[in-house]
Design a protein around this motif. Structure first.
Motif, mmCIF file in Angstrom:
data_model
loop_
_atom_site.group_PDB
_atom_site.id
_atom_site.type_symbol
_atom_site.label_atom_id
_atom_site.label_comp_id
_atom_site.label_asym_id
_atom_site.label_seq_id
_atom_site.Cartn_x
_atom_site.Cartn_y
_atom_site.Cartn_z
ATOM 1 N N PRO A 8 0.917 -1.073 0.326
ATOM 2 C CA PRO A 8 0.017 0.048 -0.194
ATOM 3 C C PRO A 8 0.926 1.326 0.001
ATOM 4 C CG PRO A 8 -0.056 -1.187 2.198
ATOM 5 C CD PRO A 8 0.737 -2.011 1.189
ATOM 6 N N ASN A 9 1.815 1.121 0.583
ATOM 7 C CA ASN A 9 2.705 2.436 0.896
ATOM 8 C C ASN A 9 3.268 2.941 -0.575
ATOM 9 O OD1 ASN A 9 2.532 2.574 3.291
ATOM 10 N ND2 ASN A 9 4.324 1.912 4.000
ATOM 11 N N ALA A 12 0.404 3.820 -2.904
ATOM 12 C CA ALA A 12 0.210 5.494 -2.570
ATOM 13 C C ALA A 12 1.062 6.461 -3.144
ATOM 14 C CB ALA A 12 -0.114 5.360 -1.024
ATOM 15 N N ILE A 13 2.148 6.251 -3.049
ATOM 16 C CA ILE A 13 3.286 7.144 -3.721
ATOM 17 C C ILE A 13 3.602 7.121 -5.085
ATOM 18 C CG2 ILE A 13 5.670 6.062 -3.068
ATOM 19 C CD1 ILE A 13 6.005 8.378 -1.155
ATOM 20 N N PRO A 16 1.361 9.432 -7.878
ATOM 21 C CA PRO A 16 1.997 10.933 -7.781
ATOM 22 C C PRO A 16 3.328 11.054 -8.346
ATOM 23 C CG PRO A 16 1.037 10.466 -5.505
ATOM 24 C CD PRO A 16 1.060 8.859 -6.351
ATOM 25 N N LEU A 20 4.224 13.435 -11.602
ATOM 26 C CA LEU A 20 5.225 14.559 -11.334
ATOM 27 C C LEU A 20 6.251 14.323 -12.598
ATOM 28 C CD1 LEU A 20 6.119 17.011 -10.003
ATOM 29 C CD2 LEU A 20 7.477 15.213 -8.428
ATOM 30 N N SER A 23 4.888 15.379 -15.899
ATOM 31 C CA SER A 23 4.658 16.637 -16.065
ATOM 32 C C SER A 23 6.213 17.278 -16.249
ATOM 33 C CB SER A 23 4.398 17.308 -14.725
ATOM 34 O OG SER A 23 2.981 16.756 -14.470
ATOM 35 N N PHE A 27 7.246 19.196 -19.351
ATOM 36 C CA PHE A 27 7.573 20.852 -19.501
ATOM 37 C C PHE A 27 9.029 20.996 -20.064
ATOM 38 C CE2 PHE A 27 9.437 24.094 -16.715
ATOM 39 C CZ PHE A 27 8.705 25.076 -16.938
ATOM 40 N N PRO B 12 -1.988 3.275 3.632
ATOM 41 C CA PRO B 12 -0.741 3.811 3.421
ATOM 42 C C PRO B 12 -0.390 4.255 5.044
ATOM 43 C CG PRO B 12 -2.079 4.992 2.039
ATOM 44 C CD PRO B 12 -2.726 3.613 2.379
ATOM 45 N N LYS B 13 0.495 4.044 5.535
ATOM 46 C CA LYS B 13 0.979 4.547 6.657
ATOM 47 C C LYS B 13 1.409 6.058 6.874
ATOM 48 C CE LYS B 13 0.823 0.456 8.319
ATOM 49 N NZ LYS B 13 0.176 0.059 7.224
ATOM 50 N N VAL B 16 3.972 8.379 4.758
ATOM 51 C CA VAL B 16 3.659 7.986 3.305
ATOM 52 C C VAL B 16 2.771 8.951 2.689
ATOM 53 C CG1 VAL B 16 3.364 6.221 1.491
ATOM 54 C CG2 VAL B 16 4.719 5.676 3.250
ATOM 55 N N ILE B 19 3.915 12.328 2.316
ATOM 56 C CA ILE B 19 4.624 12.607 1.160
ATOM 57 C C ILE B 19 3.829 12.449 -0.438
ATOM 58 C CG2 ILE B 19 6.690 11.302 -0.073
ATOM 59 C CD1 ILE B 19 7.883 10.628 2.597
ATOM 60 N N ALA B 20 2.904 11.528 -0.385
ATOM 61 C CA ALA B 20 2.139 11.318 -1.381
ATOM 62 C C ALA B 20 1.438 12.411 -1.916
ATOM 63 C CB ALA B 20 1.067 9.942 -1.304
ATOM 64 N N VAL B 23 3.840 15.114 -3.074
ATOM 65 C CA VAL B 23 4.311 14.896 -4.341
ATOM 66 C C VAL B 23 3.118 15.204 -5.462
ATOM 67 C CG1 VAL B 23 4.930 13.153 -6.118
ATOM 68 C CG2 VAL B 23 6.098 13.460 -3.792
ATOM 69 N N ARG B 24 1.870 14.938 -5.032
ATOM 70 C CA ARG B 24 0.519 15.151 -5.852
ATOM 71 C C ARG B 24 0.428 16.694 -6.057
ATOM 72 N NH1 ARG B 24 -3.020 12.786 -2.882
ATOM 73 N NH2 ARG B 24 -2.444 10.603 -3.537
ATOM 74 N N VAL B 26 2.782 19.225 -5.849
ATOM 75 C CA VAL B 26 3.852 19.434 -6.756
ATOM 76 C C VAL B 26 3.707 18.948 -8.178
ATOM 77 C CG1 VAL B 26 6.414 19.176 -7.479
ATOM 78 C CG2 VAL B 26 5.519 19.068 -4.815
ATOM 79 N N ALA B 27 3.010 17.782 -8.510
ATOM 80 C CA ALA B 27 2.872 17.201 -9.741
ATOM 81 C C ALA B 27 1.466 18.090 -10.356
ATOM 82 C CB ALA B 27 2.324 15.944 -9.456
ATOM 83 N N SER B 30 3.298 21.822 -11.391
ATOM 84 C CA SER B 30 4.144 21.347 -12.577
ATOM 85 C C SER B 30 3.129 21.309 -13.720
ATOM 86 C CB SER B 30 4.832 20.023 -12.297
ATOM 87 O OG SER B 30 5.659 19.638 -13.186
ATOM 88 N N PHE B 31 1.997 20.452 -13.500
ATOM 89 C CA PHE B 31 1.223 20.477 -14.697
ATOM 90 C C PHE B 31 0.598 21.744 -14.998
ATOM 91 C CE2 PHE B 31 -2.675 19.320 -16.860
ATOM 92 C CZ PHE B 31 -2.208 18.466 -17.977
ATOM 93 N N LEU B 33 2.154 24.713 -14.517
ATOM 94 C CA LEU B 33 3.029 25.459 -15.226
ATOM 95 C C LEU B 33 3.350 24.944 -16.596
ATOM 96 C CD1 LEU B 33 6.256 25.681 -12.385
ATOM 97 C CD2 LEU B 33 4.915 27.591 -13.642
ATOM 98 N N LEU B 34 3.215 23.681 -16.780
ATOM 99 C CA LEU B 34 3.349 22.963 -18.136
ATOM 100 C C LEU B 34 2.529 23.726 -18.937
ATOM 101 C CD1 LEU B 34 4.444 20.962 -20.376
ATOM 102 C CD2 LEU B 34 2.801 19.422 -19.449
#
Lengths: 224, 175
Positions: A8-9, A12-13, A16, A20, A23, A27, B12-13, B16, B19-20, B23-24, B26-27, B30-31, B33-34
């Motif tokens: 799952p970890n 989940a990561i 994204p 990224l 993108s 870009f 997920p813990k 995580v 962070i996810a 990152v989402r 930032v994505a 970024s999109f 900006l694109l």
């Protein structure tokens, strides 16, 4: 429930991060292609603007000199004609001799010397008269077209009559055969060129008799 | 409050998830900006294309106008070419200065002196004078020396003939 292979970890990561990365890659790609295309366009615009400036300047200069240029052409092309100017010079010598009250005793047209720049034809002539008039006549050679240089002159005086034998070089050169490229800049005549053109305009031009064109007439039959 | 029925080991813990989420975000940025960059570049591209098109058509018009003035251009090119040739001719050595110098001097020749011969070339004038009296000869020499047209005067020969008089030959140079 079925367990994911990656856990799952990671699941989940991962998504994204994939978004990224996609993108960022897109870009970079768009930026690189776009910047290169735009810089190419800016270069084209710069070149076209430069060409436009040259063309505008050329057009304005041509419009400015349009009315005067035929006079300049006459003066300069008579000064250094396209073909051997020997006969024109003989005509000029006769006119000058008449003005000074001298007698042309002889003339001889020599061989032409061809060269890539300026060619010339040797012209030798004899002239009789008083010494000051003969010298005045020789000086006046610089006032007529086509341009010439005195190579050698021998003057003998006996009983108050001077007899001169003069050797001249009369110059000519073929006309240019092609125009410069359309986008090449055209510059104004500078002061030195204008002054030279004034000098050439003041030269007396050779006088030629122009025959008017005539219609063909009926030919007489020699057998009647 | 949402009810999560999934088993806890499938979720997920804590870190995580953070962070996810980061990152989402930032994505998404970024999109965005694109998209903005893509639109900006496209707009710039279109504006530049229009500018190039306008410049091209203006230049074509100017070229047509210059073509209609081709006779004038030919004339100007010919004039410039002929001026170059005339300059070449004028830069060459000729006997014009020597002729002018001698012509100026001959009007000042004193009575009793006659020029017998003159050879004019681009290197100078070789001339011979006959003077019937010594006084005329002195005046002639004084006259030649005072001439500004000649930079150097060389007495080449000098002789006396009782029947004719004094014969003097000079080499005169203007340069």
């Amino acid at each position: 429930m079925k367990k994911s292979f990656l856990g799952p970890n990671v699941n989940a990561i991962a998504m994204p991060f994939i978004y990224l990365a996609a993108s960022v890659l897109l870009f970079v790609f768009v930026l690189r292609i776009g910047v290169s295309k735009i810089s190419q366009q800016r270069k084209n615009i710069g070149e076209e603007t430069g060409t436009q400036r040259i063309l505008q300047q050329k057009e304005s200069l041509l419009r400015e000199v349009e009315s005067d240029v035929s006079g300049f052409v006459d003066a300069s092309s008579n000064a250094v004609p396209e073909k051997s100017p020997a006969l024109a010079m003989v005509s000029q010598l006769k006119n000058l001799a008449l003005v000074q009250g001298l007698v042309l005793t002889s003339f001889k047209i020599g061989s032409e010397s061809q060269s890539p720049g300026t060619s010339y034809v040797e012209l030798t002539f004899g002239v009789d008269g008083t010494t000051p008039n003969v010298l005045g006549f020789m000086q006046s050679l610089t006032t007529v077209a086509p341009v010439s240089t005195v190579e050698k002159a021998k003057i003998n005086t006996a009983g108050g009559v001077a007899s001169a034998n003069v050797s001249l070089r009369v110059y000519f050169a073929p006309f240019p055969t092609k125009l410069p490229p359309l986008t090449e800049p055209l510059t104004q005549l500078n002061d030195e060129e204008k002054s030279l053109l004034d000098t050439l305009s003041s030269l007396s031009l050779p006088a030629f008799v122009k025959l008017a064109p005539q219609e063909p007439g009926a030919r007489a039959n020699p057998f009647e | 409050m949402p009810i999560n029925l999934l088993p806890t080991d499938l979720s997920p813990k804590g870190p995580v998830v953070r962070i996810a989420a980061l990152v989402r975000s930032v994505a998404v940025i970024s999109f965005s900006l694109l998209l903005i960059t893509g639109l900006g570049i496209s707009a710039f591209f279109i504006v530049n294309s229009l500018q190039i098109k306008n410049l091209n058509s203006a230049n074509e018009e100017l070229k047509g106008s210059i073509k209609s003035l081709e006779v004038t251009e030919q004339g100007l090119v010919l004039v410039r070419d002929r001026l170059g040739k005339v300059k070449q001719v004028l830069a060459q050595d000729s006997g014009a200065d020597e002729t002018a110098g001698l012509s100026k001097f001959i009007t000042q020749v004193p009575q009793g002196v006659e020029m017998q011969e003159a050879i004019i070339s681009k290197d100078g004038v070789e001339t011979t004078f006959l003077a019937t009296a010594s006084t005329s000869l002195v005046q002639l020499m004084a006259g030649i020396i005072s001439q500004e047209s000649f930079k150097s005067v060389e007495l080449v020969s000098f002789s006396f003939n009782p029947n004719a008089g004094y014969v003097a030959s000079f080499n005169l140079k203007t340069k």
